[in-house]
Design an enzyme around this catalytic site. Structure first.
Site, short mmCIF file in Angstrom:
data_model
loop_
_atom_site.label_atom_id
_atom_site.label_comp_id
_atom_site.label_asym_id
_atom_site.label_seq_id
_atom_site.Cartn_x
_atom_site.Cartn_y
_atom_site.Cartn_z
N CYS A 4 2.95 -30.27 -41.94
CA CYS A 4 1.80 -29.49 -42.40
C CYS A 4 1.99 -29.13 -43.88
O CYS A 4 2.97 -28.49 -44.26
CB CYS A 4 1.67 -28.23 -41.55
SG CYS A 4 0.45 -27.08 -42.18
N THR A 94 -10.11 -29.92 -43.24
CA THR A 94 -9.28 -31.08 -43.58
C THR A 94 -7.79 -30.76 -43.53
O THR A 94 -6.98 -31.66 -43.35
CB THR A 94 -9.63 -31.65 -44.97
OG1 THR A 94 -9.39 -30.65 -45.96
CG2 THR A 94 -11.08 -32.11 -45.04
N HIS A 97 -4.28 -25.90 -40.99
CA HIS A 97 -3.45 -24.68 -41.07
C HIS A 97 -4.41 -23.63 -41.61
O HIS A 97 -4.97 -23.81 -42.71
CB HIS A 97 -2.26 -24.93 -42.01
CG HIS A 97 -1.40 -23.74 -42.26
ND1 HIS A 97 -0.02 -23.78 -42.16
CD2 HIS A 97 -1.69 -22.48 -42.66
CE1 HIS A 97 0.48 -22.60 -42.47
NE2 HIS A 97 -0.52 -21.78 -42.78
N HIS A 99 -6.82 -21.21 -43.28
CA HIS A 99 -6.98 -20.71 -44.64
C HIS A 99 -8.43 -20.30 -44.86
O HIS A 99 -9.33 -20.83 -44.23
CB HIS A 99 -6.56 -21.77 -45.66
CG HIS A 99 -7.31 -23.05 -45.51
ND1 HIS A 99 -6.96 -23.99 -44.55
CD2 HIS A 99 -8.38 -23.55 -46.16
CE1 HIS A 99 -7.78 -25.01 -44.63
NE2 HIS A 99 -8.67 -24.77 -45.59
N HIS A 101 -11.25 -19.97 -47.93
CA HIS A 101 -11.59 -20.30 -49.31
C HIS A 101 -12.30 -19.11 -49.96
O HIS A 101 -13.23 -18.55 -49.37
CB HIS A 101 -12.58 -21.47 -49.38
CG HIS A 101 -12.04 -22.78 -48.95
ND1 HIS A 101 -11.64 -23.73 -49.86
CD2 HIS A 101 -11.85 -23.32 -47.72
CE1 HIS A 101 -11.23 -24.81 -49.20
NE2 HIS A 101 -11.35 -24.59 -47.91
P1 AMP Z 1 -10.56 -27.37 -45.74
O1 AMP Z 1 -11.50 -28.52 -45.89
O2 AMP Z 1 -11.25 -26.06 -45.54
O3 AMP Z 1 -9.49 -27.66 -44.70
O4 AMP Z 1 -9.89 -27.23 -47.17
C1 AMP Z 1 -8.64 -27.75 -47.52
C2 AMP Z 1 -8.44 -27.44 -48.98
O5 AMP Z 1 -7.06 -27.55 -49.28
C3 AMP Z 1 -9.19 -28.37 -49.94
O6 AMP Z 1 -10.11 -27.60 -50.72
C4 AMP Z 1 -8.07 -28.95 -50.80
O7 AMP Z 1 -8.42 -29.06 -52.18
C5 AMP Z 1 -6.94 -27.96 -50.61
N1 AMP Z 1 -5.61 -28.51 -50.74
C6 AMP Z 1 -5.09 -29.59 -50.11
N2 AMP Z 1 -3.80 -29.77 -50.46
C7 AMP Z 1 -3.49 -28.76 -51.33
C8 AMP Z 1 -2.31 -28.41 -52.05
N3 AMP Z 1 -1.18 -29.11 -51.95
N4 AMP Z 1 -2.37 -27.31 -52.84
C9 AMP Z 1 -3.50 -26.61 -52.96
N5 AMP Z 1 -4.65 -26.90 -52.30
C10 AMP Z 1 -4.64 -27.96 -51.50
ZN ZN Z 2 1.09 -25.21 -41.20
#
Ligand code: AMP
Ligand code: ZN
Length: 137
Positions: A4, A94, A97, A99, A101
């Site tokens: 992850c 995507t 885990h 989160h 925004h």
């Molecule tokens: P979601 O579609 O809500 O799951 O959003 C996942 C978000 O994680 C996307 O906006 C990506 O730009 C962001 N993301 C993916 N990998 C990283 C990373 N290594 N560091 C910071 N943001 C990330």
């Molecule tokens: Zn995780």
């Protein structure tokens, strides 16, 4: 979780640009930056999605989101701020885990979420509410 990306960020195995950290949460800059100042607030202990949160995590992640939102407002003076949180592929998730925004918003900034209202009759609302209430723990 071994595979992850956000667990790896929490464990400092891969870099992130952190803005806030407490017992349960880590807030860091989204690498994609839909608008300047776009932050993700993640739980530290792996949870796939909102359904997997315990009460302490749930409280902590929104407390951090509110705190960081106020800082984004004061730092970037956006015209608005969208709070977006996806659960499951169909919802646009995507990274699996949990989160939240925090996206600073400006008129005509190109961020879109279509909102296809159905405006059902009141009886439908009551039916939907009863189904949910029967499952509340
Ligand atoms: P979601 O579609 O809500 O799951 O959003 C996942 C978000 O994680 C996307 O906006 C990506 O730009 C962001 N993301 C993916 N990998 C990283 C990373 N290594 N560091 C910071 N943001 C990330
Ligand atoms: Zn995780």
């Amino acid at each position: 979780m071994d595979d992850c990306v956000f667990c790896k960020i929490v464990a400092k195995q891969i870099p992130a640009t952190v803005v806030h950290e407490d017992e349960h949460t880590l807030a860091f800059m989204d690498i994609g930056q839909v608008n300047p100042g776009h932050v993700l607030v993640a739980v530290k202990k792996h949870a796939d999605n909102i359904f997997a949160l315990d009460d302490a995590q749930a409280a902590a992640v929104f407390r951090s989101a509110a705190r960081v939102s106020r800082a984004i407002r004061d730092a970037f003076a956006p015209q608005g701020l969208s709070v977006y949180q996806a659960n499951g592929k169909a919802a646009g998730q995507t990274v699996f885990h949990l989160h939240i925004h925090l996206v600073p918003r400006h008129e005509a900034d190109g961020m879109e979420l279509t909102w296809p209202v159905k405006n059902p009759p009141r009886e439908k609302l009551v039916d939907y509410a009863e189904r949910i209430k029967a499952k509340l723990l």
